[in-house]
Scaffold this motif. Structure first.
Motif, PDB file in Angstrom:
ATOM      1  N   ARG A  29       0.456  -0.977   0.125  1.00 56.11           N
ATOM      2  CA  ARG A  29       0.152  -0.053   0.157  1.00 56.11           C
ATOM      3  C   ARG A  29       0.801   1.383   0.106  1.00 56.11           C
ATOM      4  O   ARG A  29       1.794   0.851   1.202  1.00 56.11           O
ATOM      5  N   LEU A  30       0.804   1.791  -1.114  1.00 52.10           N
ATOM      6  CA  LEU A  30       1.420   3.159  -0.958  1.00 52.10           C
ATOM      7  C   LEU A  30       0.841   4.474  -0.417  1.00 52.10           C
ATOM      8  O   LEU A  30      -0.778   4.399  -0.371  1.00 52.10           O
ATOM      9  N   ILE A  31       1.182   5.057   0.608  1.00 51.62           N
ATOM     10  CA  ILE A  31       0.264   6.075   1.321  1.00 51.62           C
ATOM     11  C   ILE A  31       0.571   7.063   1.027  1.00 51.62           C
ATOM     12  O   ILE A  31       2.085   7.890   1.972  1.00 51.62           O
ATOM     13  N   VAL A  32       0.563   8.605   0.875  1.00 55.17           N
ATOM     14  CA  VAL A  32       0.855  10.241   0.733  1.00 55.17           C
ATOM     15  C   VAL A  32       0.699  10.629   1.123  1.00 55.17           C
ATOM     16  O   VAL A  32      -0.523  10.897   1.577  1.00 55.17           O
ATOM     17  N   HIS A  33       1.092  11.806   1.536  1.00 52.88           N
ATOM     18  CA  HIS A  33       0.823  12.418   3.526  1.00 52.88           C
ATOM     19  C   HIS A  33       0.665  14.088   2.647  1.00 52.88           C
ATOM     20  O   HIS A  33       2.199  14.194   2.043  1.00 52.88           O
ATOM     21  N   THR A  34      -0.081  14.283   2.966  1.00 52.66           N
ATOM     22  CA  THR A  34      -0.358  15.612   2.489  1.00 52.66           C
ATOM     23  C   THR A  34       0.025  16.530   3.457  1.00 52.66           C
ATOM     24  O   THR A  34      -0.304  16.393   4.963  1.00 52.66           O
ATOM     25  N   ALA A  35       0.492  18.072   2.834  1.00 56.43           N
ATOM     26  CA  ALA A  35      -0.434  19.036   4.428  1.00 56.43           C
ATOM     27  C   ALA A  35      -1.767  19.814   4.363  1.00 56.43           C
ATOM     28  O   ALA A  35      -2.249  19.743   5.527  1.00 56.43           O
ATOM     29  N   GLY A  36      -3.236  18.914   3.491  1.00 61.66           N
ATOM     30  CA  GLY A  36      -4.270  19.193   3.430  1.00 61.66           C
ATOM     31  C   GLY A  36      -4.596  18.402   5.484  1.00 61.66           C
ATOM     32  O   GLY A  36      -4.222  17.801   5.885  1.00 61.66           O
ATOM     33  N   THR A  37      -5.737  18.500   5.328  1.00 64.80           N
ATOM     34  CA  THR A  37      -6.431  17.958   6.267  1.00 64.80           C
ATOM     35  C   THR A  37      -7.107  16.870   6.083  1.00 64.80           C
ATOM     36  O   THR A  37      -7.030  15.945   6.696  1.00 64.80           O
ATOM     37  N   LEU A  38      -8.341  17.023   5.483  1.00 63.41           N
ATOM     38  CA  LEU A  38      -8.956  16.298   5.006  1.00 63.41           C
ATOM     39  C   LEU A  38      -8.225  15.688   3.876  1.00 63.41           C
ATOM     40  O   LEU A  38      -8.406  13.240   4.546  1.00 63.41           O
ATOM     41  N   HIS A  39      -7.667  15.416   3.113  1.00 63.17           N
ATOM     42  CA  HIS A  39      -6.639  14.535   2.614  1.00 63.17           C
ATOM     43  C   HIS A  39      -5.353  14.366   3.075  1.00 63.17           C
ATOM     44  O   HIS A  39      -4.498  15.101   2.894  1.00 63.17           O
ATOM     45  N   SER A  40      -5.035  14.106   4.626  1.00 65.72           N
ATOM     46  CA  SER A  40      -3.976  14.240   4.700  1.00 65.72           C
ATOM     47  C   SER A  40      -2.723  12.937   4.455  1.00 65.72           C
ATOM     48  O   SER A  40      -2.116  12.944   4.639  1.00 65.72           O
ATOM     49  N   GLN A  41      -3.410  11.747   4.515  1.00 62.19           N
ATOM     50  CA  GLN A  41      -3.220  11.166   3.494  1.00 62.19           C
ATOM     51  C   GLN A  41      -4.139  10.214   2.681  1.00 62.19           C
ATOM     52  O   GLN A  41      -4.529  10.103   2.805  1.00 62.19           O
ATOM     53  N   VAL A  42      -3.580  10.096   1.622  1.00 57.95           N
ATOM     54  CA  VAL A  42      -4.456   9.492   0.079  1.00 57.95           C
ATOM     55  C   VAL A  42      -3.393   8.162  -0.070  1.00 57.95           C
ATOM     56  O   VAL A  42      -2.079   7.800   0.158  1.00 57.95           O
TER      57      VAL A  42
END
Lengths: 512, 153
Positions: free
Chosen positions: B114-127
């Motif tokens: 599983r590849l989990i991409v982390h962003t600085a957002g809140t709703l999509h802090s983990q995609v």
């Protein structure tokens, strides 16, 4: 074959013992103590059980330790962890904002420290090395700093005019000996605060009265939840005076008390509100009893949020907040900049946080008219079910069917007040009939953009677009509900384009 | 849109099957207990549950698997998923903070990660993007890292 940075280091083995000690009171000692008390098994047995639990605990800690590895180099930090669920996390140096070294008392005795690696990610615990020797922790921090220094030197070499004023060291901001003078932007005098308080009508005291009564429910001579009792109470207390006049008087009293409560709360919270601009940041002070101060860095402002209610709007008042990176008191990044102001007072504040500005009203487009259909469909179903259920018991409830068209009116109003527009580098979204909200989002600050379509939406050819930003409150993200499929894709595309265009000067929108 | 690795279908099926089995066992236990107490007929609880559980274990995973898809587009990662509510999320590479590659025991048995991409957002802090072969996941991670490094230069 990937460059597979070797995760070749382990945290210090002393960690096993440390973590075991930290958990000992709750696991090793608690259970045997409980056992010894409950069953008359005797101290010997209890100690044996404690020993067994301790051995198991140490074994699991050892297992976790042996499965945890990290590596530093090639521009990133790699952390591999997990006994059953293996996870390999790779954190590029460029995204590291801070390397925190935490030295708890117990760890200090063993010469160990916990290293916390912070990136801009919106979750928690981006990278945690628990625990390494102090020397290793310093080495890690030094490696990150050295890398940053290199990058800064490269950038400075490439841009000889020194345009890259936003240095990448991300360390302590250079104290500016010539601090720019504070420029007042917005202030609320006593009269304004009192007026604000009037609009903050609060039935808070009634709620607290009921809370008080509920706490002492058992001690009161009557059941507070039985309406007949209340009426009976009133009747016995006011024999013969249960008249219209009395009811009106009581209601008036409740209203006055509500107003007074609202005014007092607002006064204590917002008295002496002052917003000033100081160079690259805003400073906000407020409060009567407790004077609080907040600093909002302009660079960290993600979007502007304007909120107003129906009565306020009629008189021309609204409230402006900035959503910033980093937490405010309620966990999200919302900071109030002008809680009760007129639109022309907000314009200079927004101008300070360029490129934000208020939208000229007519340019916003409404969402699709099919939103009415969907809103009605989603509200009709539960409404009819409720009416049907009620009419089984009280056939008169069928008359409520006459009220169903009101749902249609509500849906139509909902649609009329839900508008959006993409104007250059700003996205404007308004929502809400009663509580009207406006978001002003520079597309350069957009994080991930997502388009969702439920079954009903697919049937109607609609979609919901949500634009994720940093520091948003969980339920208050920027969402445009029910626009046409095509329009949704076009909007997402334009937001992505705008983001690429306008963020070339900024890195990832996450610098401090 | 690229579909997920086939191994992920089996992971989904096994997970759904496990949940279905648990639910069935719970229903059977409840039924046995209640039968002694109230005297229900045989199968009053279990039989009505059987069709939805069969759907859950046999048909739903296939549909969910087919609904997943992703696309790497030079500058961004697009992930689509969902059967009842379709969700498409676009994550620009320059917004990625850090990247996880995770693998549970079930996933290891079928060779997917599983590849989990982390962003600085809140709703999509983990995609999350499940069902990638390890090589694919690592290639994607390297692409994203290369992009981030270009960003820093």
């Amino acid at each position: 074959m990937s460059e597979a940075l070797r995760a070749d280091r382990r945290v210090h083995p002393g960690t096993i013992f440390l973590r075991f000690l930290k958990e000992a009171p709750s696991t090793v000692l608690a259970l045997p103590a409980a056992l010894a008390v409950i069953s008359d098994a005797g101290i010997g047995r209890a100690l044996a059980v404690a020993g067994a639990i301790a051995a198991a605990a140490i074994f699991f800690q050892w297992l976790a330790w042996s499965r945890f590895r990290y590596g530093v180099g090639a521009g990133e930090i790699v952390i591999e962890s997990g006994i059953l669920h293996r996870n390999r996390r790779s954190i590029p140096f460029g995204r590291i904002q801070d390397v925190d070294i935490e030295r708890a008392l117990l760890a200090r005795l063993f010469g160990l420290a916990k290293v916390r690696i912070e990136t801009g990610a919106g979750g928690k615990d981006e990278g945690l090395l628990d625990s390494v020797t102090v020397a290793e922790a310093d080495r890690l921090r030094g490696a990150v700093r050295a890398w940053r220094g290199e990058q800064a030197a490269l950038a400075a070499g490439a841009a000889p005019d020194g345009a890259e004023a936003e240095s990448q060291d991300g360390g302590d901001p250079r104290p500016d000996p010539l601090a720019p003078p504070a420029r007042p932007l917005f202030a609320m005098g006593v009269r304004r605060v009192l007026l604000f308080g009037l609009f903050n009508f609060s039935l808070f005291y009634i709620a607290s009265l009921f809370a008080f009564l509920q706490t002492f429910d058992n001690l009161l001579p009557f059941d507070i939840y039985d309406p007949a009792r209340w009426i009976g109470l009133v009747e016995t207390r006011l024999p013969g005076r249960f008249t219209l006049g009395a009811i009106v008087a009581v209601l008036l009293l409740a209203m006055l008390l509500g107003l007074a409560a609202g005014v007092l709360r607002t006064l204590s919270r917002h008295h002496g509100f002052r917003l000033t601009a100081e160079g690259d940041r805003f400073r906000r002070e407020r409060g009567l009893f407790t004077r609080t101060e907040a600093v909002i860095a302009k660079r960290r402002v993600q979007l502007a949020y304007v909120r107003t209610g129906p009565i306020r709007r009629a008189f021309g008042w609204s409230g402006l907040s900035f959503q910033t990176l980093g937490a405010a008191s309620d966990g999200s990044g919302m900071q109030e900049a002008a809680p009760f102001a007129r639109r022309d007072e907000m314009a200079p504040i927004l101008a300070e946080a360029a490129p934000l500005r208020l939208p000229p009203p007519p340019t916003l487009a409404m969402v699709s008219s099919r939103h009415i259909v969907r809103a009605m469909a989603t509200s009709l179903a539960p409404a009819t079910i409720v009416i049907a259920a009620l009419s089984v018991r009280w056939p008169a409830a069928l008359l409520l069917v006459a009220l169903l068209p009101l749902l249609g009116v509500a849906a139509a109003l909902d649609r009329r007040f839900h508008r959006y527009a993409l104007d250059g580098e700003l996205l404007f979204v308004t929502r809400g009939v009663w509580r009207q909200q406006l978001w002003v989002v520079p597309v350069a600050n957009a994080q991930a953009v997502s388009i969702a379509r439920s079954v009903l939406q697919r049937r109607l050819g609609l979609a919901t677009v949500s634009i994720d930003t940093a520091g948003a409150a969980i339920l208050r993200g920027v969402r445009i509900v029910d626009i046409g499929d095509e329009a949704a894709r076009r909007l997402a595309g334009k937001v992505a384009e705008g983001r690429r265009l306008h963020s070339s000067g900024r890195k990832s929108g996450t610098e401090r | 849109m690229t579909p997920l690795d086939k191994g992920q279908l089996w992971v989904m099926r096994i997970r759904a099957g496990a949940i279905g089995l648990l639910a069935l066992v719970a229903a059977a236990i409840a039924e046995t207990v209640l039968r002694d107490e109230i005297g229900l007929a045989r199968g009053v609880i279990v039989l009505p549950l059987l069709p939805p559980l069969l759907w859950l274990a046999l048909i739903a995973p296939g549909r969910r698997f087919r609904a997943w898809g992703y696309r790497v587009d030079g500058e961004e990662l697009e992930v689509r998923h969902g059967v009842w509510t379709e969700v498409e999320t676009v994550v620009p590479f320059e917004r990625v903070q850090h990247i996880d590659i995770a693998q549970g025991p079930l996933e290891r048995a079928f060779g997917v990660t599983r590849l989990i991409v982390h962003t600085a957002g809140t709703l999509h802090s983990q995609v999350p993007l499940p069902g990638l072969a390890r090589a694919t996941a690592e290639r994607m991670r390297d692409e994203i890292r290369a992009r981030i490094r270009r960003d820093e230069a």
